[in-house]
Scaffold this motif. Structure first.
Motif, PDB file in Angstrom:
ATOM      1  N   HIS A 158       0.823  -1.204   0.000  1.00 25.86           N
ATOM      2  CA  HIS A 158       0.000   0.000   0.000  1.00 25.86           C
ATOM      3  C   HIS A 158       0.863   1.263   0.000  1.00 25.86           C
ATOM      4  O   HIS A 158       0.586   2.226  -0.728  1.00 25.86           O
ATOM      5  CB  HIS A 158      -0.934  -0.003   1.208  1.00 25.86           C
ATOM      6  N   GLU A 162       1.139   4.196  -2.891  1.00 24.35           N
ATOM      7  CA  GLU A 162       0.948   5.619  -2.593  1.00 24.35           C
ATOM      8  C   GLU A 162       2.122   6.454  -3.092  1.00 24.35           C
ATOM      9  O   GLU A 162       1.944   7.513  -3.701  1.00 24.35           O
ATOM     10  CB  GLU A 162       0.776   5.819  -1.088  1.00 24.35           C
ATOM     11  N   VAL A 190     -10.905  -1.867  -2.552  1.00 22.46           N
ATOM     12  CA  VAL A 190     -11.334  -0.471  -2.395  1.00 22.46           C
ATOM     13  C   VAL A 190     -10.130   0.425  -2.156  1.00 22.46           C
ATOM     14  O   VAL A 190     -10.028   1.529  -2.725  1.00 22.46           O
ATOM     15  CB  VAL A 190     -12.350  -0.344  -1.240  1.00 22.46           C
ATOM     16  N   ARG A 191      -9.205  -0.026  -1.336  1.00 20.35           N
ATOM     17  CA  ARG A 191      -8.038   0.814  -1.033  1.00 20.35           C
ATOM     18  C   ARG A 191      -7.183   1.032  -2.271  1.00 20.35           C
ATOM     19  O   ARG A 191      -6.750   2.159  -2.550  1.00 20.35           O
ATOM     20  CB  ARG A 191      -7.212   0.182   0.081  1.00 20.35           C
ATOM     21  N   ARG A 194      -8.983   3.365  -4.640  1.00 19.19           N
ATOM     22  CA  ARG A 194      -8.923   4.756  -4.162  1.00 19.19           C
ATOM     23  C   ARG A 194      -7.575   5.381  -4.492  1.00 19.19           C
ATOM     24  O   ARG A 194      -7.502   6.546  -4.920  1.00 19.19           O
ATOM     25  CB  ARG A 194      -9.174   4.798  -2.660  1.00 19.19           C
ATOM     26  N   LEU A 195      -6.486   4.627  -4.294  1.00 20.67           N
ATOM     27  CA  LEU A 195      -5.159   5.158  -4.606  1.00 20.67           C
ATOM     28  C   LEU A 195      -5.041   5.517  -6.085  1.00 20.67           C
ATOM     29  O   LEU A 195      -4.426   6.519  -6.447  1.00 20.67           O
ATOM     30  CB  LEU A 195      -4.086   4.139  -4.220  1.00 20.67           C
ATOM     31  N   THR A 197      -7.248   6.686  -8.012  1.00 22.43           N
ATOM     32  CA  THR A 197      -7.965   7.906  -8.403  1.00 22.43           C
ATOM     33  C   THR A 197      -7.034   9.120  -8.421  1.00 22.43           C
ATOM     34  O   THR A 197      -7.369  10.141  -9.025  1.00 22.43           O
ATOM     35  CB  THR A 197      -9.144   8.194  -7.447  1.00 22.43           C
TER      36      THR A 197
END
Length: 212
Positions: A158, A162, A190-191, A194-195, A197
């Motif tokens: 993750h 990022e 989902v995580r 989201r990243l 986006t």
């Protein structure tokens, strides 16, 4: 020679020693002491994450001038990453280039999860607090991170994602879309989604369709 104790009593003694060390480190969280750096520094590469945390916070509470250079030149990989995280949290914008140069000396491919997480967090905080790196440093960071992404360790994965999105990696979208499709749980999907986006580079028709 006398053998070290084993069994429940040895475990209890080890836990007691760790607790006493953590309490000693925590005593520097609210006071400055010239002796604090030498006392706390060896704990930066402890196998106990809570002891590492207590040591880092204690060091952060001391004047940065007293430990800046030691953080930049620390040879132990884990202690280096934790010390550089402390510098990223307490340093000034002028510390950014030297801090990232020290991080770039690390070989991420050989790092265990604790080392890698500390390294990634130091890089992340440095970029957020001390300013966006130069173009050359962005390229060097991106190359190093791309070489280990995706990673088998989910928390590291993750943070890698990022950072690569922030550094505008051209490969992060394709790699993350594939990871998103392979993720076994909805929260992970989902995580990652989201990243993505926030990603501005690397989109093509296939990756866009995969997100629908």
């Amino acid at each position: 020679p006398r053998k070290p104790p084993v069994g429940p009593s040895a475990t209890f003694d080890f836990a007691g020693q760790a607790r006493r060390l953590r309490h000693k480190l925590e005593s520097f969280h609210t006071r400055q002491d010239p002796a604090a750096i030498d006392i706390c520094w060896p704990a930066l590469h402890s196998g106990d994450r809570w002891i590492r945390y207590a040591a880092r916070v204690a060091i952060e509470n001391q004047p940065v001038e007293s430990w800046r250079q030691r953080a930049l030149s620390e040879p132990n990989p884990l202690a280096s990453a934790v010390a550089l995280l402390a510098l990223a949290r307490q340093g000034e914008a002028a510390d950014g280039p030297a801090l990232l140069a020290a991080l770039l000396k690390h070989d991420l491919a050989t790092r265990g999860p604790s080392d890698l997480l500390a390294w990634l967090r130091a890089a992340q905080v440095c970029c957020v607090r001390l300013g966006r790196p130069s173009d050359d440093t962005v390229l060097a960071l991106r190359t190093k991170l791309e070489s280990v992404y995706p990673h088998s360790h989910l928390p590291a994965n993750h943070l890698l994602c990022e950072l690569l999105v922030y550094l505008e990696s051209p490969s992060v979208v394709a790699k993350t879309v594939a990871r998103l499709q392979d993720s076994s749980t909805r929260p992970q999907q989902v995580r990652f989604a989201r990243l993505l986006t926030f990603a501005r580079q690397g989109w093509d028709n296939d990756s866009r369709l995969a997100m629908i």
